[in-house]
Design a protein around this motif. Structure first.
Motif, PDB file in Angstrom:
ATOM      1  N   LYS A 295       0.955  -1.132  -0.016  1.00 40.40           N
ATOM      2  CA  LYS A 295      -0.125   0.001  -0.002  1.00 40.40           C
ATOM      3  C   LYS A 295       0.779   1.224   0.077  1.00 40.40           C
ATOM      4  O   LYS A 295       0.714   2.127  -0.851  1.00 40.40           O
ATOM      5  N   SER A 296       1.665   1.464   0.848  1.00 45.60           N
ATOM      6  CA  SER A 296       2.378   2.511   1.063  1.00 45.60           C
ATOM      7  C   SER A 296       3.510   2.841   0.226  1.00 45.60           C
ATOM      8  O   SER A 296       3.564   4.135   0.049  1.00 45.60           O
TER       9      SER A 296
ATOM     10  N   ALA B 254       9.110   0.685  14.034  1.00 43.54           N
ATOM     11  CA  ALA B 254       8.193   1.984  14.247  1.00 43.54           C
ATOM     12  C   ALA B 254       8.390   3.105  13.221  1.00 43.54           C
ATOM     13  O   ALA B 254       7.161   3.755  12.816  1.00 43.54           O
ATOM     14  N   ARG B 255       9.162   3.230  12.704  1.00 48.49           N
ATOM     15  CA  ARG B 255       9.626   4.167  11.674  1.00 48.49           C
ATOM     16  C   ARG B 255      10.690   3.823  10.999  1.00 48.49           C
ATOM     17  O   ARG B 255      11.561   2.974  11.225  1.00 48.49           O
ATOM     18  N   PRO B 256      10.614   4.095   9.564  1.00 45.50           N
ATOM     19  CA  PRO B 256      11.291   3.355   8.524  1.00 45.50           C
ATOM     20  C   PRO B 256      12.710   3.691   8.735  1.00 45.50           C
ATOM     21  O   PRO B 256      13.304   4.689   8.773  1.00 45.50           O
TER      22      PRO B 256
ATOM     23  N   VAL C 120      15.369   6.773  -0.736  1.00 43.54           N
ATOM     24  CA  VAL C 120      14.973   7.981  -0.027  1.00 43.54           C
ATOM     25  C   VAL C 120      13.645   8.001  -0.495  1.00 43.54           C
ATOM     26  O   VAL C 120      12.753   8.442   0.807  1.00 43.54           O
ATOM     27  N   ALA C 121      13.332   8.012  -1.729  1.00 45.25           N
ATOM     28  CA  ALA C 121      11.675   8.236  -1.992  1.00 45.25           C
ATOM     29  C   ALA C 121      10.824   7.151  -1.480  1.00 45.25           C
ATOM     30  O   ALA C 121       9.870   7.547  -0.914  1.00 45.25           O
ATOM     31  N   ILE C 122      11.350   5.882  -1.393  1.00 51.46           N
ATOM     32  CA  ILE C 122      10.623   4.730  -0.776  1.00 51.46           C
ATOM     33  C   ILE C 122      10.491   5.129   0.736  1.00 51.46           C
ATOM     34  O   ILE C 122       9.601   4.581   1.433  1.00 51.46           O
TER      35      ILE C 122
ATOM     36  N   ASP D 241       3.064   6.809   5.798  1.00 53.32           N
ATOM     37  CA  ASP D 241       2.151   5.688   6.116  1.00 53.32           C
ATOM     38  C   ASP D 241       2.346   5.611   7.868  1.00 53.32           C
ATOM     39  O   ASP D 241       1.528   5.188   8.476  1.00 53.32           O
ATOM     40  N   ALA D 242       3.553   5.544   8.267  1.00 53.38           N
ATOM     41  CA  ALA D 242       3.904   5.122   9.773  1.00 53.38           C
ATOM     42  C   ALA D 242       3.235   6.452  10.463  1.00 53.38           C
ATOM     43  O   ALA D 242       2.941   6.099  11.816  1.00 53.38           O
TER      44      ALA D 242
END
Length: 336
Positions: A197-198, A305-307, A324-326, A333-334
């Motif tokens: 999704k994200s 919890a955070r990418p 970086v974009a990913i 989303d997070a």
């Protein structure tokens, strides 16, 4: 617009703050210059500012001044971070003296910046091992609620629009957990659907839990694990569209899916593939990439919890730019 272009545009639409803790590394700094020039994300570069500016001048990079530079050896927040790290890790024996040293480590410093809401995500690996990238993330940022294992997803972009989502599939786990149990496999399924999704922008992830058996065609304990994982994933996310166990052809080809798993809403229509173990995932995506001509993007770490994402030490400037974009898309989303 192809998938990579869509990911970049999504990142630009809601700029996130991404930490690059290896900012004096040439590929990283060149990628940072491109990111800043294209306005893909706001960057925090960790390293000696004089060295970063000198290298930028040497390599003809003209956009680095747009980034926030943090010197790990002369950081006004070092003591604040050391106190917090000591509190976070006191049950593991962390002392203030050890914490003061660790917050000078760029990988730990980046995670402390994220923990204190000064940034949204981090990318390293051009110089660091996967273990060095993950260790501070798991110690400081920790796993997302309800998740206890980290995994890695791969975006597979093929020229076969009849499969997946117009030829695009998301596969997990391909990078982290060697032999997940049923609970871990369920978590991997939920996280991989979320990545679909994200990052890939799938409105409707359809998850196939892969095996060498389809709906009881074979009997083995590893098949039982996939069946149990499917049940647990449904409990974790009752709205998740998921089915298993399914063989790969039954998950992708409508005629095969109808024959082997009649009545399944996923068979023949899957766009997210969850493999039973890391060995299968790693081998599979590399075969699809090399023999099938697919483009593989990732791995994208998930479950934190955070990418926090890991690069290959053989990565290119373009690889870092895309990551970086990913990471920015994951960060959006997070926050939801």
């Amino acid at each position: 617009m192809n998938l990579v272009e869509k990911i970049i545009e999504r990142a630009k639409s809601n700029k996130q703050r991404i930490v690059l803790p290896e900012a004096t590394e040439e590929r990283t700094l060149r990628a940072a210059d491109r990111v800043l020039a294209d306005d893909v994300a706001d960057l925090i570069l960790i390293g000696n500012p004089d060295e970063i500016h000198s290298l930028a001048k040497q390599w003809g990079l003209t956009n680095i001044d747009k980034a926030t530079l943090i010197d790990p050896e002369n950081n006004p927040k070092s003591e604040e971070y050391a106190q917090l790290l000591t509190e976070l890790r006191k049950k593991k024996g962390m002392t203030i003296e050890k914490a003061r040293e660790l917050v000078k480590n760029p990988l730990y410093l980046g995670c402390m910046i994220i923990k204190t809401e000064g940034a949204d995500g981090q990318i390293s690996g051009a110089l660091s091992t996967t273990g060095d990238t993950l260790r501070p993330a798991l110690q400081i940022i920790k796993c997302a609620p309800g998740i206890s294992c980290v995994s890695g997803a791969m975006l597979l972009i093929t020229d076969k629009p009849q499969y997946g989502e117009e030829g695009i599939l998301v596969m997990g786990d391909v990078a982290v957990t060697p032999m997940p149990d049923a609970s871990q496999l369920a978590q991997i399924a939920v996280c991989t659907a979320q990545t679909a999704k994200s990052v890939a922008g799938f409105e409707e992830p359809r998850v196939a839990m892969l095996s060498f058996s389809t709906k009881g065609s074979a009997s083995h304990e590893v098949v039982d694990k996939v069946v149990e994982a499917t049940r647990l994933a449904k409990e974790m996310d009752p709205e998740l569209q998921i089915d298993g166990e399914l063989q790969a052809d039954a998950s992708l080809v409508p005629s095969v899916g109808e024959k082997k798993a009649p009545g399944s809403k996923i068979a023949g229509r899957a766009n997210v593939l969850v493999v039973p173990c890391l060995e299968v995932g790693n081998i599979s995506y590399k075969l699809v990439e090399r023999l099938g001509g697919a483009t593989a993007l990732g791995p994208i770490l998930q479950g934190i919890a955070r990418p926090v994402n890991d690069l290959s030490r053989g990565c290119s400037v373009d690889d870092i730019y895309k990551m970086v974009a990913i990471t920015a898309c994951q960060a959006m989303d997070a926050k939801k």
